[in-house]
Design a protein around this motif. Structure first.
Motif, mmCIF file in Angstrom:
data_model
loop_
_atom_site.group_PDB
_atom_site.id
_atom_site.type_symbol
_atom_site.label_atom_id
_atom_site.label_comp_id
_atom_site.label_asym_id
_atom_site.label_seq_id
_atom_site.Cartn_x
_atom_site.Cartn_y
_atom_site.Cartn_z
ATOM 1 N N ASP A 348 0.402 -1.131 -0.013
ATOM 2 C CA ASP A 348 -0.042 -0.065 0.622
ATOM 3 C C ASP A 348 0.555 1.173 0.152
ATOM 4 O O ASP A 348 0.745 2.394 -0.615
ATOM 5 N N LEU A 441 -12.423 1.526 3.344
ATOM 6 C CA LEU A 441 -11.227 1.750 2.913
ATOM 7 C C LEU A 441 -10.656 2.864 3.281
ATOM 8 O O LEU A 441 -11.298 3.499 4.157
ATOM 9 N N HIS A 447 -6.650 6.038 -5.350
ATOM 10 C CA HIS A 447 -5.707 5.247 -3.915
ATOM 11 C C HIS A 447 -6.214 4.149 -3.559
ATOM 12 O O HIS A 447 -6.531 3.388 -3.341
ATOM 13 N N SER A 450 -7.848 0.980 -5.693
ATOM 14 C CA SER A 450 -6.256 0.629 -5.388
ATOM 15 C C SER A 450 -6.368 0.199 -4.645
ATOM 16 O O SER A 450 -6.297 -1.165 -4.884
ATOM 17 N N GLU A 451 -7.379 0.207 -3.755
ATOM 18 C CA GLU A 451 -6.746 -0.809 -2.361
ATOM 19 C C GLU A 451 -7.989 -2.291 -2.792
ATOM 20 O O GLU A 451 -7.635 -2.814 -2.368
ATOM 21 N N TYR A 454 -6.728 -4.055 -5.676
ATOM 22 C CA TYR A 454 -5.429 -5.197 -5.408
ATOM 23 C C TYR A 454 -6.500 -6.106 -4.402
ATOM 24 O O TYR A 454 -6.385 -7.683 -4.541
ATOM 25 N N PHE A 467 -3.530 -4.755 -0.151
ATOM 26 C CA PHE A 467 -3.002 -2.680 0.382
ATOM 27 C C PHE A 467 -3.483 -3.081 2.250
ATOM 28 O O PHE A 467 -4.236 -3.139 1.882
ATOM 29 N N GLY A 469 -4.229 -0.452 3.366
ATOM 30 C CA GLY A 469 -5.508 0.346 3.946
ATOM 31 C C GLY A 469 -6.678 -0.451 3.507
ATOM 32 O O GLY A 469 -7.240 0.698 4.241
ATOM 33 N N LEU A 470 -6.660 -1.599 3.073
ATOM 34 C CA LEU A 470 -8.017 -2.412 3.498
ATOM 35 C C LEU A 470 -8.283 -3.209 4.557
ATOM 36 O O LEU A 470 -7.722 -3.948 4.619
#
Length: 553
Positions: A348, A441, A447, A450-451, A454, A467, A469-470
């Motif tokens: 991430d 998130l 971004h 993207s999290e 991913y 990532f 951040g998830l």
């Protein structure tokens, strides 16, 4: 010695070790798939489960055996997770909640090892050993068994059988995975990884506070998680934790372990079909994709100047000082190029281009070189698609390894290839359209997208990395990601075994002047192009809104 020189030497040493093992391990895999003699321990297992090792199965019976065994694994592991507080060596930890146990049981049975929880604080030693580590062995063996079955389909003529799943499962576990796991475990212990049954204990810190020091059978689980391209960490920090991955030597060992079987299976494939050049062509495609990924991620992390490096002053945010940028990038390319999912750094926090390349590795179908077994049958599916497209271009009936590729065969290939994008894109779209999904998130904008992408790419490809951040431990994501894992694992397996059965029944076609050579640089380039084109056509719109938009901003 500078960081660049050290990084290049480490990459070169890894490539050298993989090359040195390609033939001997490939021979072991070939003899495991084709040998007629059974070991004494294998015969004892066959008697215990009532299997006749000389009786082979049709593709339908092989598939039913795979599904039945996997279902039993899900049920047993679900029960262990739910009842953990009543089990010995539970360390006083509570059982998992229903959706969490559902997600985790599916995760380890499908070889994904996605973890929404912190392993060192949620799972007791018995669950780690009898539940998670056991599935690390048998889910990996299942993937290799399916690959063996597909190769038999290419190698056999006018046959209705493609092997015996129970024999393949037993042999792969006892002859390949278990010996390698013992060796790698000893090397991890020698390198400083812990291996005990100790409960966490408190020690007095220098500042007058106390600190909890965890224990557990770490080295043994670390070995099979890498060899089986599983990836689930004993600790929440995974391979960045010093008890799991103490130093650069064990870091190199980890990468070798996750790559060595996928890169050796093509040798066994070439031997089984009677043409070693075919195996070299397949490993050539896989190596090209892997090396490209290594170069792109390394260059992005070493020279990147986007948000993360600007904030941290260098591209070291989320990376271990013990490993640095080069080793972190090499590890990231290897873990996402296989279906391992272990991490020694936080993806991430990678640059947009570096994290995007790691995500793209999975979106390629994890064929660079892919998971144990899954990488081989995945790339063979794409090779079949390549000869089909090549045949259409020259107006000739497509054929691969002497087998015609007709409507039935290409339909199965198409379904297998489309299963992962369906689970990824549909799952991510539904999740990000809900308040619960958005609430999971950490970041917004490109971004944040993207999290989520991913996470579903990891689940649908049975990878397991994320990532950071998830926050995935919600009921919605536990269920959605669990379903993505099931689709991404078993629909391709069903199509692969169906293709194996269709090919095995065919008569081989003699090579003629119009036959497309499938063992040279031209074919390697064609398959590589097809891999990139399929992924590009499928995922470019999503990537353009996520990592590409972030990189351009």
């Amino acid at each position: 010695m500078g960081a660049t020189t050290t990084g290049l030497l480490q990459a070169g040493l890894l490539i050298g070790l993989l090359a040195a093992c390609h033939v001997p391990l490939g021979r072991l895999l070939h003899s495991t798939a084709t040998g007629e003699r059974d070991l004494r321990a294998e015969r004892a297992i066959y008697r215990a489960i009532g299997v006749d090792p000389r009786r082979e199965q049709s593709w339908r019976h092989y598939l039913l055996a795979v599904l039945a065994f996997s279902l039993a694994g899900v049920l047993v592991l679900y029960a262990l997770l739910r009842l953990q507080q009543f089990l010995p060596l539970g360390l006083g930890r509570a059982g998992f909640d229903p959706t969490g146990a559902f997600n985790t049981a599916i995760s380890f049975v499908t070889n994904t090892n996605w973890q929404w929880y912190s392993g060192d604080s949620a799972a007791g030693h018995l669950v780690q050993m009898a539940g998670l580590a056991v599935q690390n062995f048998v889910s990996a063996a299942t993937g290799i068994a399916v690959a063996f079955a597909l190769v038999r389909g290419f190698a056999r003529t006018r046959a209705d059988e493609i092997g015996n799943f129970w024999v393949d499962l037993t042999r792969i576990t006892l002859r390949v995975l278990l010996p390698l796991a013992v060796l790698v475990t000893l090397l991890f212990v020698a390198g400083g990884a812990i291996q005990n049954l100790a409960a966490p204990h408190l020690v007095d810190a220098l500042g007058g506070d106390t600190q909890t020091i965890p224990g557990g059978p770490v080295a043994s689980q670390e070995a099979i998680k890498q060899l089986g391209t599983n990836g689930g960490g004993f600790f929440n920090a995974n391979a960045s934790h010093p008890f799991e991955n103490p130093n650069p030597a064990t870091n190199l060992l980890s990468m070798w372990a996750m790559l060595v079987i996928p890169f050796s299976l093509p040798y066994a494939f070439g031997r089984m079909v009677g043409d070693r050049r075919q195996g070299l062509a397949i490993v050539g495609v896989q190596a090209t994709l892997w090396l490209t990924s290594v170069v792109v991620i390394t260059a992005s992390e070493v020279t990147g100047r986007d948000a993360a490096p600007a904030t941290a002053g260098a591209a070291m945010e989320g990376k271990e000082q013990r490993f640095g940028e080069w080793a972190s990038a090499l590890y990231a390319a290897s873990t996402t190029g296989t279906s391992t999912g272990a991490v020694n750094s936080m993806h991430d926090s990678f640059t947009a281009a570096g994290g995007g390349m790691a995500m793209l590795n999975m979106m390629l179908g994890e064929v660079s070189p892919g998971g144990v077994g899954t990488g081989l049958y995945g790339i063979l599916m794409l090779a079949v698609l390549t000869v089909f497209i090549g045949g259409l271009m020259v107006g000739r009936t497509p054929e691969y390894l002497g087998k015609k590729i007709g409507q039935r065969e290409i339909t199965l290939v198409a379904l297998a290839i489309l299963a992962m994008p369906f689970a990824l894109l549909v799952g991510a779209s539904i999740a990000i359209s809900t308040s619960s999904g958005l609430g999971s998130l950490t970041n917004s904008g490109s971004h944040g997208l993207s999290e989520m992408l991913y996470g579903f790419a990891s689940a649908a490809n049975n990878n397991g990395s994320a990532f950071a951040g998830l926050s995935a431990g919600t009921p919605l994501l536990n269920i959605a990601l669990g379903l993505a894992m099931l689709i991404g694992r078993f629909l391709p397996i069903a199509c692969t075994l169906g293709l194996a059965g269709a090919l095995a029944r065919q008569q081989k076609i003699p090579v003629s002047a119009g036959t497309l050579p499938t063992h040279g640089p031209l074919f390697v380039g064609m398959v590589t192009a097809i891999v990139l084109i399929v992924a590009g056509l499928t995922f470019f719109p999503a990537l353009s809104l996520g990592p590409i938009a972030e990189a351009l901003s």
